[in-house]
Design a protein around this motif. Structure first.
Motif, mmCIF file in Angstrom:
data_model
loop_
_atom_site.group_PDB
_atom_site.id
_atom_site.type_symbol
_atom_site.label_atom_id
_atom_site.label_comp_id
_atom_site.label_asym_id
_atom_site.label_seq_id
_atom_site.Cartn_x
_atom_site.Cartn_y
_atom_site.Cartn_z
ATOM 1 N N SER A 68 -50.322 -2.153 5.860
ATOM 2 C CA SER A 68 -51.739 -2.512 5.800
ATOM 3 C C SER A 68 -52.366 -2.169 4.454
ATOM 4 N N PHE A 69 -51.780 -1.225 3.721
ATOM 5 C CA PHE A 69 -52.288 -0.900 2.386
ATOM 6 C C PHE A 69 -52.003 -2.033 1.393
ATOM 7 N N LEU A 70 -51.078 -2.903 1.754
ATOM 8 C CA LEU A 70 -50.635 -3.974 0.859
ATOM 9 C C LEU A 70 -51.232 -5.326 1.229
ATOM 10 N N ASP A 71 -52.171 -5.337 2.153
ATOM 11 C CA ASP A 71 -52.780 -6.593 2.593
ATOM 12 C C ASP A 71 -53.350 -7.370 1.407
ATOM 13 N N GLY A 72 -53.070 -8.664 1.371
ATOM 14 C CA GLY A 72 -53.593 -9.524 0.320
ATOM 15 C C GLY A 72 -52.786 -9.511 -0.959
ATOM 16 N N LEU A 73 -51.727 -8.712 -1.004
ATOM 17 C CA LEU A 73 -50.889 -8.615 -2.196
ATOM 18 C C LEU A 73 -49.529 -9.259 -1.943
ATOM 19 N N GLU A 74 -48.858 -9.626 -3.013
ATOM 20 C CA GLU A 74 -47.500 -10.176 -2.920
ATOM 21 C C GLU A 74 -46.507 -9.023 -3.033
ATOM 22 N N VAL A 75 -45.872 -8.683 -1.924
ATOM 23 C CA VAL A 75 -44.914 -7.572 -1.933
ATOM 24 C C VAL A 75 -43.615 -8.053 -2.569
ATOM 25 N N LEU A 76 -43.196 -7.378 -3.613
ATOM 26 C CA LEU A 76 -41.998 -7.775 -4.344
ATOM 27 C C LEU A 76 -40.736 -7.399 -3.570
ATOM 28 N N GLU A 77 -39.670 -8.149 -3.844
ATOM 29 C CA GLU A 77 -38.374 -7.814 -3.236
ATOM 30 C C GLU A 77 -37.942 -6.418 -3.681
ATOM 31 N N PRO A 78 -37.352 -5.634 -2.795
ATOM 32 C CA PRO A 78 -36.855 -5.963 -1.457
ATOM 33 C C PRO A 78 -37.843 -5.680 -0.332
ATOM 34 N N GLY A 79 -39.129 -5.666 -0.604
ATOM 35 C CA GLY A 79 -40.130 -5.434 0.432
ATOM 36 C C GLY A 79 -40.396 -3.962 0.651
ATOM 37 N N ILE A 80 -40.781 -3.636 1.888
ATOM 38 C CA ILE A 80 -41.052 -2.243 2.265
ATOM 39 C C ILE A 80 -39.735 -1.635 2.745
ATOM 40 N N VAL A 81 -39.253 -0.672 1.991
ATOM 41 C CA VAL A 81 -37.953 -0.052 2.291
ATOM 42 C C VAL A 81 -38.059 1.448 2.043
ATOM 43 N N SER A 82 -37.031 2.163 2.380
ATOM 44 C CA SER A 82 -36.932 3.551 1.926
ATOM 45 C C SER A 82 -37.040 3.555 0.405
ATOM 46 N N CYS A 83 -37.850 4.456 -0.137
ATOM 47 C CA CYS A 83 -38.040 4.456 -1.590
ATOM 48 C C CYS A 83 -36.719 4.644 -2.321
ATOM 49 N N ALA A 84 -35.752 5.304 -1.679
ATOM 50 C CA ALA A 84 -34.446 5.501 -2.299
ATOM 51 C C ALA A 84 -33.695 4.186 -2.450
ATOM 52 N N SER A 85 -34.014 3.212 -1.588
ATOM 53 C CA SER A 85 -33.278 1.952 -1.567
ATOM 54 C C SER A 85 -33.942 0.867 -2.400
ATOM 55 N N TRP A 86 -35.132 1.135 -2.943
ATOM 56 C CA TRP A 86 -35.842 0.090 -3.685
ATOM 57 C C TRP A 86 -35.104 -0.196 -4.995
ATOM 58 N N ARG A 87 -34.504 -1.388 -5.041
ATOM 59 C CA ARG A 87 -33.752 -1.848 -6.218
ATOM 60 C C ARG A 87 -32.729 -0.816 -6.691
ATOM 61 N N SER A 88 -32.075 -0.221 -5.707
ATOM 62 C CA SER A 88 -31.031 0.768 -5.992
ATOM 63 C C SER A 88 -29.878 0.521 -5.046
ATOM 64 N N GLN A 89 -28.687 0.455 -5.556
ATOM 65 C CA GLN A 89 -27.506 0.155 -4.757
ATOM 66 C C GLN A 89 -26.865 1.431 -4.226
ATOM 67 N N GLY A 90 -26.592 1.430 -2.929
ATOM 68 C CA GLY A 90 -25.800 2.501 -2.334
ATOM 69 C C GLY A 90 -26.509 3.826 -2.148
ATOM 70 N N ALA A 91 -27.846 3.870 -2.323
ATOM 71 C CA ALA A 91 -28.568 5.136 -2.161
ATOM 72 C C ALA A 91 -28.729 5.465 -0.681
ATOM 73 N N ALA A 92 -28.603 6.735 -0.342
ATOM 74 C CA ALA A 92 -28.829 7.164 1.033
ATOM 75 C C ALA A 92 -30.310 7.049 1.367
ATOM 76 N N GLU A 93 -30.614 6.509 2.524
ATOM 77 C CA GLU A 93 -32.001 6.300 2.935
ATOM 78 C C GLU A 93 -32.717 7.633 3.143
ATOM 79 N N VAL A 94 -33.974 7.704 2.731
ATOM 80 C CA VAL A 94 -34.817 8.863 3.021
ATOM 81 C C VAL A 94 -36.053 8.387 3.763
ATOM 82 N N ALA A 95 -36.714 9.315 4.459
ATOM 83 C CA ALA A 95 -37.855 8.964 5.306
ATOM 84 C C ALA A 95 -39.142 8.891 4.489
ATOM 85 N N GLN A 96 -39.112 8.012 3.506
ATOM 86 C CA GLN A 96 -40.270 7.804 2.637
ATOM 87 C C GLN A 96 -40.296 6.322 2.274
#
Length: 261
Positions: free
Chosen positions: A225-253
């Motif tokens: 909901s904080f991103l309403d009206g905006l174009e969310v870039l790939e890969p979207g809403i993900v674990s911050c560790a996984s944003w445009r990073s290969q093989g990172a272990a997921e964290v709860a953020q």
């Protein structure tokens, strides 16, 4: 940081900026911060990984924005204590003329601000003492440094979780994004009890009883909901560790970067 009535920095209660610094391996913390930090780690062992993943996400997001996206202005709200690869360092390595404004209202961060104010000679690096709860004041304070008629990357990493009311948090984001033009970006991270973070609930409860400021987790829907009206870039809403990073272990953020159309 919570000052007492005389304005002195309190060392009798743990504070987020210093505990986060401790988890990142920094030295700008006190025994009470290390004690609470260790207790949180005992309850939620992956919190150190969250802190490191959040910092690495910042580096990747700023590198993308200063590079491929061509952004030259950065508004980093909730700066925290200086560590390696701060926003201005990443941005100005790629674009020496980048202008970066850090915003925080924590006295201990303020005492370390001069460490941040050493950007490239071609660019600008400034620090503003302002509260994230008052976006109108932030915008007023940054106008002498940032041209709000040109795209700005508004960065709010791990800061909206200290705004306990979700409607207020949404209003803060709306005020900031409304003030910047098309081509601006919003960069967010936020803790969640999803993504394997269920064990964090007890640790957050402990934190809110023993440290300051209090914190809250949010769901994916609330984060989105904080991103309403905006174009969310790939890969979207993900674990911050996984944003445009290969093989990172997921964290709860959660982490996301979005563009204002």
């Amino acid at each position: 940081m919570t000052p007492d009535s005389t304005g002195r920095i309190r060392t009798d209660i743990a504070h987020n900026a210093r505990v986060w610094n401790y988890w990142l391996g920094g030295k700008d913390n006190y025994p009470v911060d290390r004690e609470v930090g260790d207790q949180v780690v005992a309850m939620y062992p992956s919190i150190g990984e969250v802190a490191r993943a959040d910092r690495a996400f910042l580096g990747r997001a700023v590198a993308y924005l200063a590079g491929e996206a061509g952004v030259r202005q950065f508004l980093d709200i909730g700066t925290g204590l200086p560590t390696v690869d701060n926003t201005h360092e990443v941005a100005q390595r790629i674009a020496p003329d980048a202008r970066v404004v850090y915003v925080d209202n924590d006295p201990i961060v303020l005492t370390h601000a001069r460490a941040l104010l050493t950007g490239s000679p071609e660019g600008v690096t400034e620090y503003v003492d302002a509260d994230a709860h008052r976006p109108d004041r932030i915008l007023e304070a940054v106008r002498p440094v940032l041209d709000l008629g040109r795209p700005v990357a508004v960065m709010m990493l791990g800061i909206l979780n200290f705004v306990l009311d979700t409607e207020e948090a949404r209003a803060i984001v709306r005020t900031l994004i409304t003030a910047v033009p098309s081509g601006s970006h919003l960069v967010l991270t936020h803790p969640t009890l999803e993504l394997g973070g269920e064990g964090n609930a007890e640790a957050m409860e402990f934190w809110n009883k023993n440290a300051t400021p209090p914190i809250t987790a949010r769901t994916r829907a609330e984060f989105a909901s904080f991103l309403d009206g905006l174009e969310v870039l790939e890969p979207g809403i993900v674990s911050c560790a996984s944003w445009r990073s290969q093989g990172a272990a997921e964290v709860a953020q959660f982490g996301a970067v979005a563009r204002k159309p």
